[in-house]
Write a protein that holds these residues in place. Structure first.
Motif, PDB file in Angstrom:
ATOM      1  N   LYS A 120      90.544  11.286  24.995  1.00 22.16           N
ATOM      2  CA  LYS A 120      90.413  12.723  25.269  1.00 22.16           C
ATOM      3  C   LYS A 120      91.767  13.409  25.156  1.00 22.16           C
ATOM      4  O   LYS A 120      91.858  14.555  24.720  1.00 22.16           O
ATOM      5  CB  LYS A 120      89.846  12.943  26.673  1.00 22.16           C
ATOM      6  CG  LYS A 120      88.369  12.676  26.815  1.00 22.16           C
ATOM      7  CD  LYS A 120      87.892  13.138  28.170  1.00 22.16           C
ATOM      8  CE  LYS A 120      86.425  13.074  28.426  1.00 22.16           C
ATOM      9  NZ  LYS A 120      85.566  12.403  27.538  1.00 22.16           N
ATOM     10  N   HIS A 121      92.794  12.739  25.632  1.00 17.13           N
ATOM     11  CA  HIS A 121      94.142  13.276  25.604  1.00 17.13           C
ATOM     12  C   HIS A 121      95.081  12.202  25.055  1.00 17.13           C
ATOM     13  O   HIS A 121      94.876  11.007  25.288  1.00 17.13           O
ATOM     14  CB  HIS A 121      94.626  13.670  27.010  1.00 17.13           C
ATOM     15  CG  HIS A 121      93.767  14.693  27.679  1.00 17.13           C
ATOM     16  ND1 HIS A 121      93.932  16.045  27.490  1.00 17.13           N
ATOM     17  CD2 HIS A 121      92.727  14.564  28.533  1.00 17.13           C
ATOM     18  CE1 HIS A 121      93.033  16.700  28.207  1.00 17.13           C
ATOM     19  NE2 HIS A 121      92.293  15.819  28.844  1.00 17.13           N
ATOM     20  N   LEU A 149      94.320  20.488  19.154  1.00 12.56           N
ATOM     21  CA  LEU A 149      93.043  19.824  19.453  1.00 12.56           C
ATOM     22  C   LEU A 149      92.476  19.309  18.137  1.00 12.56           C
ATOM     23  O   LEU A 149      92.338  20.083  17.178  1.00 12.56           O
ATOM     24  CB  LEU A 149      92.071  20.816  20.099  1.00 12.56           C
ATOM     25  CG  LEU A 149      90.692  20.277  20.491  1.00 12.56           C
ATOM     26  CD1 LEU A 149      90.800  19.276  21.640  1.00 12.56           C
ATOM     27  CD2 LEU A 149      89.761  21.425  20.875  1.00 12.56           C
ATOM     28  N   ARG A 158      92.898  16.101  22.559  1.00 12.19           N
ATOM     29  CA  ARG A 158      94.028  17.023  22.683  1.00 12.19           C
ATOM     30  C   ARG A 158      95.313  16.225  22.534  1.00 12.19           C
ATOM     31  O   ARG A 158      95.597  15.343  23.344  1.00 12.19           O
ATOM     32  CB  ARG A 158      93.994  17.757  24.015  1.00 12.19           C
ATOM     33  CG  ARG A 158      95.010  18.892  24.083  1.00 12.19           C
ATOM     34  CD  ARG A 158      94.708  19.883  25.170  1.00 12.19           C
ATOM     35  NE  ARG A 158      93.442  20.579  25.025  1.00 12.19           N
ATOM     36  CZ  ARG A 158      93.228  21.612  24.214  1.00 12.19           C
ATOM     37  NH1 ARG A 158      94.200  22.065  23.457  1.00 12.19           N
ATOM     38  NH2 ARG A 158      92.044  22.186  24.174  1.00 12.19           N
ATOM     39  N   PRO A 199      86.053  26.397  27.344  1.00 21.28           N
ATOM     40  CA  PRO A 199      87.440  25.930  27.504  1.00 21.28           C
ATOM     41  C   PRO A 199      87.539  24.411  27.503  1.00 21.28           C
ATOM     42  O   PRO A 199      86.764  23.720  28.166  1.00 21.28           O
ATOM     43  CB  PRO A 199      87.846  26.525  28.849  1.00 21.28           C
ATOM     44  CG  PRO A 199      87.018  27.764  28.971  1.00 21.28           C
ATOM     45  CD  PRO A 199      85.706  27.422  28.344  1.00 21.28           C
ATOM     46  N   ASN A 200      88.487  23.920  26.724  1.00 20.67           N
ATOM     47  CA  ASN A 200      88.788  22.490  26.646  1.00 20.67           C
ATOM     48  C   ASN A 200      87.592  21.644  26.196  1.00 20.67           C
ATOM     49  O   ASN A 200      87.454  20.481  26.603  1.00 20.67           O
ATOM     50  CB  ASN A 200      89.302  21.974  27.996  1.00 20.67           C
ATOM     51  CG  ASN A 200      90.568  22.672  28.416  1.00 20.67           C
ATOM     52  OD1 ASN A 200      91.500  22.796  27.635  1.00 20.67           O
ATOM     53  ND2 ASN A 200      90.603  23.159  29.645  1.00 20.67           N
ATOM     54  N   GLN A 201      86.750  22.226  25.354  1.00 23.70           N
ATOM     55  CA  GLN A 201      85.609  21.479  24.825  1.00 23.70           C
ATOM     56  C   GLN A 201      85.526  21.638  23.315  1.00 23.70           C
ATOM     57  O   GLN A 201      86.276  22.418  22.711  1.00 23.70           O
ATOM     58  CB  GLN A 201      84.305  21.970  25.479  1.00 23.70           C
ATOM     59  CG  GLN A 201      84.216  21.660  26.963  1.00 23.70           C
ATOM     60  CD  GLN A 201      82.840  21.942  27.511  1.00 23.70           C
ATOM     61  OE1 GLN A 201      81.828  21.901  26.799  1.00 23.70           O
ATOM     62  NE2 GLN A 201      82.773  22.225  28.811  1.00 23.70           N
TER      63      GLN A 201
END
Lengths: 114, 112
Positions: free
Chosen positions: A9-10, A88, A110, B40-42
């Motif tokens: 994810k990160h 992203l 990200r 957001p953040n998806q």
């Protein structure tokens, strides 16, 4: 099920590191895509694979290296990235690489390059 | 070449009010048009798509869009905004190679 999964994810990496992003789908889709999205901007296409073969490379720098080992899996290998590569990274898939097909997106990775 | 233009980078509405997000397209062939939403953040989630079967397209979460060839438009509407609709919305057209061409996006804010 229209799920595309992405790992990690990160990710934080230095400019000399080598890392990989992974994308998976089990919908039987034969087209897979990598997009890069900067903050407050739309996604920008990087690569398209169709039937495990690279179909489109949008003039992406060679420090990004895509790989499609099988029809369900798409990787993006990263090496010697620059801070401006922080973004992203989105993976998507569709049944075929054609205009009427819907692209289904994963949640993204990200990436921060230090 | 195909392109889409989203009018208004930011739209603010009150909860319960009509949502109207504008998208105009340019295409030399009959277009395939999509609306995606990004929280957001998806990642991006498909709201609806136009593939020439019907000019009024209904999507998820109460959204719909009408394809108007004479106006080269594909505006997204929802009769009554909810707080959970706050997100970034992207209009996109799919070109011959299956490449999605996105508009610049519209950020929707919903006030209580």
């Amino acid at each position: 099920d229209t799920e595309v999964t992405q790992t990690p994810k990160h990710l934080v990496m230095g400019m000399t590191n080598k890392k990989s992003l992974k994308c998976e789908q089990h919908m039987g889709h034969r087209a897979m895509y990598w997009y890069k999205q900067k903050a407050k901007k739309p996604p920008e296409l990087m690569f398209v694979y169709s039937y495990e073969k690279l179909s489109i490379n949008e003039s992406v720098p060679s420090r990004f290296s895509p790989e499609c080992p099988n029809s369900s899996l798409l990787n993006l290998h990263l090496h010697a990235l620059q801070p401006e590569d922080s973004a992203l990274y989105l993976c998507a898939s569709s049944r075929q690489r054609s205009r009427q097909e819907t692209q289904y997106f994963g949640p993204g990775t990200r990436l921060l390059v230090l | 070449a195909q392109s889409v233009t989203q009018l208004g980078s930011h739209v603010s509405v009150s909860e319960g009010a009509l949502v109207l997000l504008r998208c105009n397209y340019s295409s030399s062939v009959p277009p395939y048009l999509f609306w995606y939403v990004q929280y957001p953040n998806q990642g991006l989630q498909l709201l609806l798509k136009y593939t020439s079967a019907a000019t009024l397209v209904k999507g998820i979460n109460g959204f719909e869009a009408e394809f108007k060839k004479s106006e080269t438009s594909f505006h997204l509407t929802k009769p009554s905004a909810h707080m959970s609709d706050a997100a970034e919305y992207f209009c996109a057209v799919n070109n011959q190679g299956g490449k999605l061409i996105f508009g610049q996006g519209t950020e929707l804010s919903v006030k209580p």
